[in-house]
Write a protein that holds these residues in place. Structure first.
Motif, short mmCIF file in Angstrom:
data_model
loop_
_atom_site.label_atom_id
_atom_site.label_comp_id
_atom_site.label_asym_id
_atom_site.label_seq_id
_atom_site.Cartn_x
_atom_site.Cartn_y
_atom_site.Cartn_z
N GLU A 41 0.79 -1.16 -0.05
CA GLU A 41 -0.01 -0.05 0.09
C GLU A 41 0.94 1.28 0.03
N ASP A 42 0.38 2.25 -0.70
CA ASP A 42 1.07 3.34 -0.95
C ASP A 42 1.35 4.21 0.27
N ALA A 43 2.37 5.15 0.33
CA ALA A 43 2.30 6.16 1.50
C ALA A 43 1.58 7.47 1.13
N ASP A 44 1.28 7.64 -0.04
CA ASP A 44 0.53 8.85 -0.34
C ASP A 44 -0.86 8.49 -0.68
N SER A 45 -1.87 9.54 -0.34
CA SER A 45 -3.11 9.37 -0.73
C SER A 45 -3.75 10.81 -0.63
N TYR A 46 -5.04 10.90 -1.07
CA TYR A 46 -5.66 12.23 -1.25
C TYR A 46 -6.47 12.32 0.34
N PRO A 47 -5.96 13.39 0.84
CA PRO A 47 -6.73 13.84 2.22
C PRO A 47 -8.14 13.78 1.96
N THR A 48 -8.90 14.16 1.23
CA THR A 48 -10.27 14.22 1.05
C THR A 48 -10.87 13.78 -0.32
N ALA A 49 -12.04 13.47 -0.32
CA ALA A 49 -12.53 13.03 -1.90
C ALA A 49 -12.31 14.15 -2.64
N ALA A 50 -12.50 15.28 -2.29
CA ALA A 50 -12.31 16.79 -3.07
C ALA A 50 -10.86 17.08 -3.38
N SER A 51 -9.95 16.43 -2.77
CA SER A 51 -8.55 16.84 -2.93
C SER A 51 -8.05 16.73 -4.30
N SER A 52 -7.04 17.35 -4.80
CA SER A 52 -6.56 17.09 -6.22
C SER A 52 -5.23 16.60 -6.09
N LYS A 53 -4.55 16.88 -4.85
CA LYS A 53 -3.12 16.51 -4.76
C LYS A 53 -2.99 15.61 -3.57
N LYS A 54 -2.27 14.33 -3.79
CA LYS A 54 -1.87 13.56 -2.62
C LYS A 54 -0.98 13.95 -1.60
N ARG A 55 -1.23 13.50 -0.60
CA ARG A 55 0.03 13.98 0.50
C ARG A 55 0.44 12.79 1.15
N GLU A 56 1.63 12.54 1.67
CA GLU A 56 2.04 11.50 2.35
C GLU A 56 1.35 11.38 3.87
N GLY A 57 1.06 9.97 4.05
CA GLY A 57 0.51 9.84 5.33
C GLY A 57 -0.92 10.27 5.42
N ALA A 58 -1.70 11.09 4.58
CA ALA A 58 -2.76 11.58 4.59
C ALA A 58 -3.80 10.62 5.19
N PHE A 59 -3.82 9.36 4.95
CA PHE A 59 -4.86 8.52 5.44
C PHE A 59 -4.66 8.21 6.83
N CYS A 60 -3.43 8.37 7.30
CA CYS A 60 -3.14 7.73 8.61
C CYS A 60 -3.05 8.67 9.84
N VAL A 61 -3.14 10.13 9.35
CA VAL A 61 -2.64 11.10 10.37
C VAL A 61 -4.07 11.82 11.07
N TRP A 62 -3.95 12.43 12.27
CA TRP A 62 -5.03 13.06 12.63
C TRP A 62 -4.91 14.56 13.26
N ALA A 63 -5.68 15.17 13.09
CA ALA A 63 -5.67 16.55 14.01
C ALA A 63 -6.40 16.41 15.09
N ALA A 64 -5.97 16.95 16.20
CA ALA A 64 -6.42 16.88 17.50
C ALA A 64 -8.02 17.14 17.46
N GLU A 65 -8.61 18.30 16.82
CA GLU A 65 -9.87 18.75 16.89
C GLU A 65 -10.68 17.22 16.24
N GLU A 66 -9.98 16.63 15.22
CA GLU A 66 -10.73 15.21 14.72
C GLU A 66 -10.99 14.37 15.82
N LYS A 112 -1.30 16.15 20.05
CA LYS A 112 -1.20 17.19 20.60
C LYS A 112 -1.97 18.43 19.65
N GLU A 113 -2.45 19.38 20.52
CA GLU A 113 -3.26 20.54 19.94
C GLU A 113 -2.83 21.02 18.52
N ASP A 114 -1.52 21.15 18.40
CA ASP A 114 -0.82 21.61 17.13
C ASP A 114 -0.15 20.73 16.51
#
Length: 739
Positions: free
Chosen positions: A336-361, A390-392
């Motif tokens: 499985e790849d490292a890179d993916s689209y952060p959201t269904a509307a995104s046009s650019k893939k980011r590394e780790g987007a599928f796996c990482v979290w913002a604190a507010e999420e 962490k929050e930030d």
């Protein structure tokens, strides 16, 4: 030509020849404005007819920097035109053609001191390399020459100084021949085990990170070969301080890895490697070969320590492999790849987007109160504390050069369960339930995100490693469903990766429409590693299932391996077959890395094959391999820890553990559980079920002299086909196994 789309925001472009290839990696480049060719005669003929140098680009479909170079350079219209005008451009999937990759990687490493992917090499029309590197940025900067400039300079040099480049390429090839030669004289013996083991242990001990485990500062790789070596070293030195340290180093490393961000706490399985010494921020791709090897290592850690923590991690890995990499047809996909689209509307893939979290999420997903904790404590509070949210964000900017992880968190266990429970006034059982609930909710939320690209290529070698993972875990953890999954994968290999008639292995097959398994128009024949890892997997599967058909097939494949790859002059096995005119070198791998070198594993395979068949010429071959690598084993065994481990197996002689009994009998099962629960690196297990027409009895006449005592399941521990006195209780067998 066919039309295809290159990505969400790219306009349709005429596809190049790669659109007709089965490899997911080659298909990713089918819409580049580059006149790509696959590796083959058509490209070679064009280079000779037009007297053009070849630009060879080698990578794989889940390679992050391969994606970066494609976006920056291979999708650039102007750079594509420069490439196509001045060079014959060839794309190679290194996972399909490890033979091509290894030849040119040997050149790149020898001339630049480093290597990696994407690999970029310029060749003469007769395939000799003269310039090489890895990733190139598109344009010049203060620190790097850009890819455009490199292309134009090489094209100019070819026009102005072609004869000098041809002469240089010939000298380079001669040097590579000399550099890559591995062999020995007939009379040379295998190196002494104790010397090799001691040196390897000292070298590992010297590079060990006492605080976080592992054997470097950063980046940090899982390196199962190191951990397997340490387990064997411990087993042979149990009562010494060095043995105790070997065990401590391996178990501590495995715990720190499992707590770290390299371990996917939400989706299970392990990422490729950690970019820091804390095992925190990973390179997010997930490879099948890592899952297979780590399942074995964590199972062995449980077998040795009895700590359920390791059993749970092994189960976690196998859940991921089965669910996310498992094919409906029984095999396993590659990665499985490292890179993916952060959201269904995104046009650019980011590394780790599928796996990482913002604190507010995390807070939004886990708002509920925690029963028994201080008033106002939410699920999110407990979860975020335990997993270091962490929050930030918790990713250092130094580990995020492209700012893809800003404000995001990679989950890492920052506190022991006891400390987290105490902080929030919870019982350990309560905490476990809270964390499990949190993980389930995050997993459900993550399932709504766009998934990373799945490389649906199925490789014989990596499926062999996964067969071992399921079979060994099934035996050690007493999970029949794992053994059944291993058998399913072995059946898949026999149906789809075996050439009808010849019995030879094929390298790869592919998922087609509606999950139908497809094969290339010209199938790629198996390489040494395909045979070695499948044979190892079949031996492991026999010991877990006691189905002799797997054993019989393993021995057939060993005979074919001998015929195709053995070097009768310098000894050991070549990585590829003879007879391919496009391959400049036949190499012998001399490094156990992310995967063990095929010659390292085959030493143990040969010893097992001899024990199961009585063909002692295989023991002789094992010794000749060790002799061929003797200098490296004695000077830097750290480069070959799996072969160092095999050196001990060679000198200590394998124990043949024979259980005479009815396979369905409870007494037989108790004896087998005793064997499976004990870590004995130098053993082979066989069941003598009394059927003298069966495969094992035909191979090993001495089995007919062994019988059940007093009608009970009876165990014998044999060495060189000479057996101990029989025992009929698991306790007595345990004593024999440790003798």
């Amino acid at each position: 030509m066919a039309m295809a789309t290159a990505g969400r925001s790219s306009p349709a472009r005429p596809a190049n020849r790669l659109i007709y290839e089965k490899s997911p990696y080659l298909q990713q480049h089918a819409c580049n404005p580059v006149d790509w060719y696959p590796w083959g005669q058509e490209a070679f003929d064009k280079a000779k007819q037009e007297n053009k140098p070849i630009f060879l680009s080698v990578g794989y479909s889940t390679c992050h920097w391969c994606h970066v170079m494609e976006e920056e350079s291979f999708k650039n219209q102007e750079i594509g035109e420069i490439m196509s005008k001045n060079f014959v451009c060839i794309k190679v999937d290194r996972e399909e053609r490890p033979d091509v990759d290894k030849v040119y990687m040997t050149f790149v490493q020898a001339t630049s001191g480093g290597g990696g992917w994407p690999m970029s090499v310029w060749l003469t029309p007769d395939l000799k390399p003269f310039v090489g590197g890895t990733y190139f940025p598109p344009e010049d900067s203060a620190h790097h020459v850009g890819f455009r400039t490199v292309l134009l300079r090489i094209a100019e040099q070819w026009r102005q100084n072609q004869e000098a480049l041809l002469q240089s390429s010939q000298r380079i090839l001669e040097a590579l021949h000399s550099l890559s030669r591995v062999g020995t004289q007939e009379q040379q013996a295998a190196p002494p085990a104790q010397e090799v083991l001691t040196t390897c242990f000292q070298q590992l001990s010297g590079s060990y990170d006492e605080e976080y485990g592992g054997f470097s500062q950063c980046p940090k790789f899982p390196t199962p070969v190191n951990l397997n070596f340490l387990f064997t070293y411990w087993a042979l030195h149990r009562t010494t301080p060095e043995g105790a340290r070997a065990l401590q180093m391996s178990l501590h490393t495995l715990k720190m890895m499992a707590h770290g961000g390299i371990h996917d706490h939400i989706g299970q399985g392990f990422h490729r490697y950690s970019t820091d010494r804390h095992w925190h921020v990973p390179h997010f791709e997930k490879m099948l070969y890592d899952q297979g090897q780590l399942a074995v290592v964590y199972s062995r850690a449980f077998q040795i320590s009895g700590d359920e923590f390791f059993a749970d991690v092994a189960a976690d890995i196998l859940l991921y492999a089965s669910r996310d990499l498992g094919s409906q047809t029984g095999g396993f996909y590659s990665a499985e790849d490292a890179d993916s689209y952060p959201t269904a509307a995104s046009s650019k893939k980011r590394e780790g987007a599928f796996c990482v979290w913002a604190a507010e999420e995390v807070r939004a997903l886990l708002p509920g109160p925690v029963e028994g904790a201080a008033e106002g404590t939410t699920l999110g509070d407990v979860f975020m504390h335990h997993y270091g949210v962490k929050e930030d964000g918790n990713v250092s900017p130094r580990k995020d050069p492209h700012k893809e992880l800003q404000g995001k968190n990679v989950l890492i266990v920052r506190s022991s369960p006891e400390l987290t429970a105490a902080r929030f006034g919870l019982q350990p059982g309560q905490l476990s339930a809270v964390l499990q609930e949190g993980r389930h909710r995050l997993q459900a939320a993550r399932a709504q995100r766009p998934r990373p690209h799945l490389d649906t290529k199925m490789l014989a070698s990596w499926n062999g490693l996964m067969i071992s993972g399921f079979a060994q875990a099934g035996a050690v953890l007493a999970k029949q469903e794992y053994v059944s999954r291993a058998a399913q994968a072995a059946g898949f290999v026999r149906r789809h990766l075996l050439e009808p008639g010849s019995g030879r292995l094929l390298r790869s097959c592919y998922r087609g429409e509606a999950d139908v398994v497809e094969q290339s128009a010209a199938p790629i024949h198996g390489f040494l590693e395909d045979y070695v890892f499948i044979i190892q997997g079949l031996f492991d599967l026999y010991e877990a299932s006691l189905d002799q058909s797997w054993l019989e097939w393993a021995l057939q494949l060993q005979h074919i391996q001998d015929k195709l790859f053995w070097d009768p002059k310098g000894f050991a096995y070549f990585s590829s077959e003879a007879g391919d005119p496009s391959l400049l070198l036949r190499l012998k791998d001399d490094q156990d890395g992310a995967e063990p070198a095929a010659n390292s594993v085959t030493v143990t395979n040969l010893l097992r094959a001899a024990s199961y068949s009585g063909h002692m010429e295989w023991v002789e071959k094992a010794g000749q391999i060790l002799a061929a690598f003797s200098e490296r084993l004695q000077k830097i065994p750290l480069a070959l820890p799996e072969m160092a481990r095999a050196t001990a197996m060679f000198h200590h002689t394998l124990k043949q553990v024979v259980i005479c009994g009815n396979p369905q009998g409870e007494d037989t099962k108790e004896m087998l559980r005793c064997v499976h629960s004990t870590f004995i690196p130098n053993k082979v297990l066989m069941l003598a079920d009394g059927d003298r027409t069966g495969f094992l009895y035909r191979q090993l006449p001495f089995l007919s002299s062994l019988e059940r005592k007093e009608g009970k399941a009876t165990a014998y521990v044999c060495s060189n086909f000479t057996c101990s006195l029989p025992v009929t209780s698991p306790r007595a067998l345990q004593e024999l196994l440790h003798a």
